[in-house]
Design a protein around this motif. Sequence first.
Motif, PDB file in Angstrom:
ATOM      1  N   LEU A  72       0.824  -1.211   0.000  1.00 40.48           N
ATOM      2  CA  LEU A  72       0.000   0.000   0.000  1.00 40.48           C
ATOM      3  C   LEU A  72       0.859   1.263   0.000  1.00 40.48           C
ATOM      4  O   LEU A  72       0.331   2.363  -0.160  1.00 40.48           O
ATOM      5  CB  LEU A  72      -0.943   0.011   1.206  1.00 40.48           C
ATOM      6  CG  LEU A  72      -1.915  -1.174   1.304  1.00 40.48           C
ATOM      7  CD1 LEU A  72      -2.797  -1.035   2.536  1.00 40.48           C
ATOM      8  CD2 LEU A  72      -2.746  -1.318   0.049  1.00 40.48           C
ATOM      9  N   ASP A  96      -2.042   3.416  -5.587  1.00 38.70           N
ATOM     10  CA  ASP A  96      -2.214   3.240  -4.140  1.00 38.70           C
ATOM     11  C   ASP A  96      -1.944   1.804  -3.689  1.00 38.70           C
ATOM     12  O   ASP A  96      -2.039   1.497  -2.507  1.00 38.70           O
ATOM     13  CB  ASP A  96      -3.578   3.738  -3.664  1.00 38.70           C
ATOM     14  CG  ASP A  96      -4.755   2.956  -4.211  1.00 38.70           C
ATOM     15  OD1 ASP A  96      -4.563   1.930  -4.900  1.00 38.70           O
ATOM     16  OD2 ASP A  96      -5.899   3.370  -3.949  1.00 38.70           O
ATOM     17  N   CYS A  97      -1.600   0.920  -4.625  1.00 36.36           N
ATOM     18  CA  CYS A  97      -1.201  -0.445  -4.276  1.00 36.36           C
ATOM     19  C   CYS A  97      -0.502  -1.074  -5.472  1.00 36.36           C
ATOM     20  O   CYS A  97      -0.914  -0.858  -6.615  1.00 36.36           O
ATOM     21  CB  CYS A  97      -2.401  -1.305  -3.886  1.00 36.36           C
ATOM     22  SG  CYS A  97      -1.919  -3.007  -3.449  1.00 36.36           S
ATOM     23  N   THR A 108      -3.429  -0.821  -8.387  1.00 42.90           N
ATOM     24  CA  THR A 108      -4.648  -0.023  -8.286  1.00 42.90           C
ATOM     25  C   THR A 108      -4.255   1.423  -8.041  1.00 42.90           C
ATOM     26  O   THR A 108      -3.152   1.724  -7.578  1.00 42.90           O
ATOM     27  CB  THR A 108      -5.584  -0.490  -7.145  1.00 42.90           C
ATOM     28  OG1 THR A 108      -4.880  -0.476  -5.907  1.00 42.90           O
ATOM     29  CG2 THR A 108      -6.143  -1.871  -7.417  1.00 42.90           C
ATOM     30  N   ARG A 123     -11.444   4.545  -7.697  1.00 45.83           N
ATOM     31  CA  ARG A 123     -10.315   3.621  -7.763  1.00 45.83           C
ATOM     32  C   ARG A 123     -10.553   2.625  -8.894  1.00 45.83           C
ATOM     33  O   ARG A 123     -11.650   2.131  -9.093  1.00 45.83           O
ATOM     34  CB  ARG A 123     -10.141   2.861  -6.455  1.00 45.83           C
ATOM     35  CG  ARG A 123      -8.935   1.895  -6.480  1.00 45.83           C
ATOM     36  CD  ARG A 123      -8.667   1.216  -5.143  1.00 45.83           C
ATOM     37  NE  ARG A 123      -8.205   2.216  -4.188  1.00 45.83           N
ATOM     38  CZ  ARG A 123      -8.907   2.604  -3.110  1.00 45.83           C
ATOM     39  NH1 ARG A 123     -10.083   2.070  -2.841  1.00 45.83           N
ATOM     40  NH2 ARG A 123      -8.429   3.518  -2.302  1.00 45.83           N
ATOM     41  N   ARG A 155      -8.456  -1.680  -2.610  1.00 43.29           N
ATOM     42  CA  ARG A 155      -7.087  -1.614  -3.113  1.00 43.29           C
ATOM     43  C   ARG A 155      -6.623  -3.010  -3.513  1.00 43.29           C
ATOM     44  O   ARG A 155      -7.069  -4.003  -2.955  1.00 43.29           O
ATOM     45  CB  ARG A 155      -6.143  -1.078  -2.038  1.00 43.29           C
ATOM     46  CG  ARG A 155      -6.327   0.386  -1.760  1.00 43.29           C
ATOM     47  CD  ARG A 155      -5.346   0.795  -0.689  1.00 43.29           C
ATOM     48  NE  ARG A 155      -5.428   2.222  -0.425  1.00 43.29           N
ATOM     49  CZ  ARG A 155      -4.563   2.868   0.313  1.00 43.29           C
ATOM     50  NH1 ARG A 155      -3.555   2.244   0.887  1.00 43.29           N
ATOM     51  NH2 ARG A 155      -4.699   4.163   0.512  1.00 43.29           N
TER      52      ARG A 155
END
Length: 181
Positions: A72, A96-97, A108, A123, A155
């Motif tokens: 993350l 974000d991941c 993601t 997302r 995520r």
Amino acid sequence: MKRRTTTAALCAALLLTAVTTGAAVATGPHEGQPPREAAALTGTAGLYRSAGDDITFAFDAHLAAEHRDDPLEATGTFEFSHYLNGEGARAKAEVDCLITGGDVAVVTGVVTDSDLPGAEGRRVGVTVHDLGRHDRLGYSWAATGSPAEGGELPRCVSSAPFEKVARGTGDFRVVPWQPRL
């Protein structure tokens, strides 16, 4: 005698080189060199569609070595676009991941810029299978509908890489994640 001296000097030089090289390999990266990043997904490709759609994806996603145990903490961006007969949309997302395994990556990100109404702030997820000249790709909206619709995607979630990369495109590079287990 000169030949023996030359041979002895050459042997000593080779031995010294072998010892110092072995020491450098044993100690790992040289001081001042950063350790290898924990994971990465980079590259650009177009997707193949028989109708002639113009679809592109580009990635610049990284997980730093110091964040090896937390996907993350990945950073970077990815972009995608889809046009047919002059109509379509593009989007850019902030990572974000990022999780990779072997030659497969799932990334993601939250859309930060798009001309698709309602997509910003949502997302999306993309999966890449790095197969050299035959890369494959999948995306979360294959199952959830348009990136501008549907519920909140968690995520690190995407779909299987079901799309084929167009011939002559696809330079994806996946750096495999190796968390400490």
